[in-house]
Design a protein around this motif. Structure first.
Motif, PDB file in Angstrom:
ATOM      1  N   TYR A   1      21.242  38.008  20.479  1.00  0.00           N
ATOM      2  CA  TYR A   1      22.238  38.921  19.918  1.00  0.00           C
ATOM      3  C   TYR A   1      22.990  39.637  21.050  1.00  0.00           C
ATOM      4  CZ  TYR A   1      19.482  38.215  15.684  1.00  0.00           C
ATOM      5  OH  TYR A   1      18.816  37.658  14.619  1.00  0.00           O
TER       6      TYR A   1
ATOM      7  N   TYR B   1      24.930  42.972  20.650  1.00  0.00           N
ATOM      8  CA  TYR B   1      24.227  44.257  20.569  1.00  0.00           C
ATOM      9  C   TYR B   1      24.636  45.184  21.709  1.00  0.00           C
ATOM     10  CZ  TYR B   1      20.215  47.473  20.129  1.00  0.00           C
ATOM     11  OH  TYR B   1      19.404  48.581  19.979  1.00  0.00           O
TER      12      TYR B   1
ATOM     13  N   ARG C   1      25.455  47.331  15.351  1.00  0.00           N
ATOM     14  CA  ARG C   1      24.090  47.520  15.849  1.00  0.00           C
ATOM     15  C   ARG C   1      23.076  47.230  14.749  1.00  0.00           C
ATOM     16  NH1 ARG C   1      20.965  51.436  19.763  1.00  0.00           N
ATOM     17  NH2 ARG C   1      22.288  50.164  21.067  1.00  0.00           N
TER      18      ARG C   1
ATOM     19  N   CYS D   1      22.571  43.497  13.978  1.00  0.00           N
ATOM     20  CA  CYS D   1      21.682  42.807  14.934  1.00  0.00           C
ATOM     21  C   CYS D   1      20.224  43.129  14.639  1.00  0.00           C
ATOM     22  CB  CYS D   1      22.034  43.231  16.355  1.00  0.00           C
ATOM     23  SG  CYS D   1      23.694  42.775  16.913  1.00  0.00           S
TER      24      CYS D   1
ATOM     25  N   ASP E   1      17.038  51.900  17.335  1.00  0.00           N
ATOM     26  CA  ASP E   1      17.263  50.974  18.438  1.00  0.00           C
ATOM     27  C   ASP E   1      16.256  49.825  18.373  1.00  0.00           C
ATOM     28  OD1 ASP E   1      14.864  51.960  19.397  1.00  0.00           O
ATOM     29  OD2 ASP E   1      15.676  52.754  21.264  1.00  0.00           O
TER      30      ASP E   1
END
Length: 591
Positions: A114, A117, A425, A428, A555
């Motif tokens: 990804y 990202y 974000r 992903c 995250d």
């Protein structure tokens, strides 16, 4: 079903990113220039200037790497890594342990799959500057649908404003009251700007999205020829409106949920067409649409609002789950009213929500009572009541939360700066999480560890500014090696032992839960005196799901730890040890 509780960018916004969330400098020196940012708070708040280091726009110049120039290639790669945002592990407040080493390796593999990202690196800077308490505490927070986490700088800004100023009750003309009123006006303007509201809309401040929905339900002029149309996959606060409709003799029409939640467009249109009011003025009818389900992860087509309006319905959008991670424009979708909660969007303050509403629709609503702040003149004793001249004041019972309204303005400015990056974000992270969980199998039988029940995204986002077709929620159940469902209370206990904050239950969304759990027939057969305990005894297991929801501060490390937790459940030894501890914690209780 019951509910079990566990422990868009607008160029006209006056953004205050520098004050709220300055990213920390990277570990290696790079070319920099100085930039200046100013923030204006509420009307009387002092404006001040701060400096923010911004990377040079030339920092990401393309490098040409050739296989036969290995030395140059290695140098270029080192240089490129110096410009890439470092992984969060480099900024960990604690020593890097085995888990973090494994996470760093997994992170590198994740970025290969990804690479887009990295376009959202500004959210890594935000995590370090405004949510560092997550890393200090070691807590993995994956319950953003329950409530977003507040950014620390928002609290500092708001505390500083309260420290410098004197605010009084808005129902006066003193200097302190005028300041409170000015801040309230500024907050209303910020809400309208955030949702791109064209002229003709106003904002009614409420306690939360539930309060906003109730305000419409109790005041809507339902009659015996009226109808109320809603989706089965809706929050209880939407279902509750039917009580007001039924008391006035209106009919209720449900749009069935699909197996994975949400509505099917043709079916929804068919229900709306069949139940359309014969006369919009004499048979006022209401259509309530859930923008995004808090359990099934479905986003319903906003085009249904336009269709319902064309069939004579007034329209209401529950945007509590939609607004925190999706761009929504009232200019593009002119719904009569939307309900939101600000703590769902940016974490602070709780106790403040809003009804963003067309003034001509608000004028049609009939309050069942009056209260302080909503009236101009009240005859006592007697029956004469003159309502307040300002429309929004007629619906704000008592004193509004004037001490916290300045935080709404700053919070919306804050979210506006980061919202464009969030869908990419989360896309992903969601694809990685879903793929990793689906691939897990028990080490003894090879049976799947989880069954994902919520809707999964059909496409992967590739660029900043794109919008996902689903939310960032994963509703699932964990399975024994035999294939039977594990108790949600066990998963909740085990997750807490791993410092993971997630949610279990039916999420106050009985229709959505019944749909994804395959319990629609059982739901239809419920007796009138049913209790949740009796329903669970009848089904032979706990009801509800395990919900993992991502948001503003999420995250890779959060997702990594959730996956590692699920890997613990797949392994017989660790799982059986946790099971014994869980049973021990419930000594004296029926399991």
């Amino acid at each position: 079903m019951g509910n079990h509780h566990s422990s868009s960018v607008d160029p006209h916004h006056h953004l205050n990113v520098a004050k709220l969330a300055p990213p920390p400098p990277p570990p290696r020196a790079i070319s920099r220039k100085r930039s200046t940012a100013k923030l204006l708070g509420c009307t009387s708040a002092d404006a001040f200037e701060i400096h923010l280091d911004v990377p040079s726009p030339h920092a990401h110049a393309h490098e040409h790497i050739h296989d036969h120039e290995s030395t140059t290639a290695a140098s270029d790669q080192d240089e490129k890594r110096s410009f890439d945002p470092p992984p969060l592990y480099a900024y960990s407040a604690s020593a890097v342990d085995i888990l973090e080493d494994a996470a760093a390796d997994a992170y590198r593999s994740f970025l290969k799959q990804y690479p887009e990202y990295q376009l959202t690196w500004i959210l890594d800077a935000l995590r370090r500057s405004d949510f560092s308490r997550l890393d200090r505490s070691g807590e993995t927070y994956v319950d953003y649908m329950g409530g977003s986490l507040y950014p620390e700088s928002l609290i500092r800004v708001h505390t500083g404003f309260l420290h410098r100023n004197i605010l009084g009750n808005t129902h006066s003309v003193s200097n302190s009251s005028k300041l409170s009123s000015a801040c309230a006006d500024e907050a209303r303007a910020a809400v309208l700007s955030f949702f791109r509201a064209p002229p003709g809309y106003t904002v009614v401040f409420t306690a939360n999205a539930t309060g906003a929905l109730k305000l419409v339900g109790e005041s809507f002029p339902f009659g015996e020829t009226s109808g109320f149309v809603l989706g089965a996959d809706s929050h209880n606060s939407v279902h509750g409106i039917r009580q007001f409709a039924l008391r006035r003799g209106a009919s209720i029409h449900y749009i069935e949920s699909t197996d994975h939640g949400g509505v099917e467009v043709d079916e929804a249109k068919a229900v709306l067409y069949r139940s359309r009011p014969k006369n919009k003025h004499n048979s006022p009818s209401l259509f309530a649409l859930t923008g995004q389900s808090n359990i099934s992860n479905s986003k319903n087509p906003l085009s249904l609002i336009k269709y319902a309006s064309s069939q004579g319905f007034h329209t209401l959008l529950d945007a509590a789950a939609l607004a925190p991670t999706s761009v929504f424009s009232l200019a593009d979708t002119p719904v009569d009213a939307i309900a939101i909660s600000f703590y769902k969007m940016f974490g602070f303050p709780t106790g403040v929500g809003a009804l963003v509403v067309r003034e001509d629709f608000l004028a049609k609503l009939e309050r069942p009572w009056f209260a302080g702040g909503t009236v101009d003149v009240v005859q006592a004793p007697g029956n004469i009541v003159t309502m307040a001249s300002e429309l929004h004041e007629r619906f704000e019972d008592g004193t509004i939360n004037y001490l916290n309204l300045p935080a709404i303005t700053d919070g919306l400015r804050f979210l506006s700066a980061y919202l464009p990056f969030l869908p990419l974000r989360l896309s992903c992270l969601m694809h990685h999480l879903l793929g990793s969980l689906s691939a897990l199998h028990h080490d003894t039988t090879g049976a799947p560890v989880v069954r994902i029940l919520s809707r999964t995204p059909t496409r992967r986002l590739r660029a900043v500014g794109e919008q996902s077709d689903t939310g960032s929620v994963v509703s699932l159940i964990f399975l024994h090696p035999s294939g039977e469902m594990m108790p949600n209370t066990f998963i909740e206990y085990a997750a807490s032992r791993s410092s993971i904050s997630l949610r279990t239950g039916c999420m106050c969304n009985p229709g959505g839960a019944a749909s994804i759990l395959g319990l629609r027939e059982a739901m239809a057969a419920l007796p009138s005196d049913v209790t949740l305990a009796a329903f669970e005894r009848h089904m032979g297991h706990e009801l509800g799901v395990v919900r993992i929801s991502l948001g503003l501060a999420s995250d890779f490390r959060d997702v990594f730890r959730v996956i590692r937790f699920a890997e613990t459940i797949r392994s017989a030894g660790p799982r059986e040890a946790l099971w014994a501890q869980w049973l021990g914690s419930k000594t004296g209780e029926a399991v």
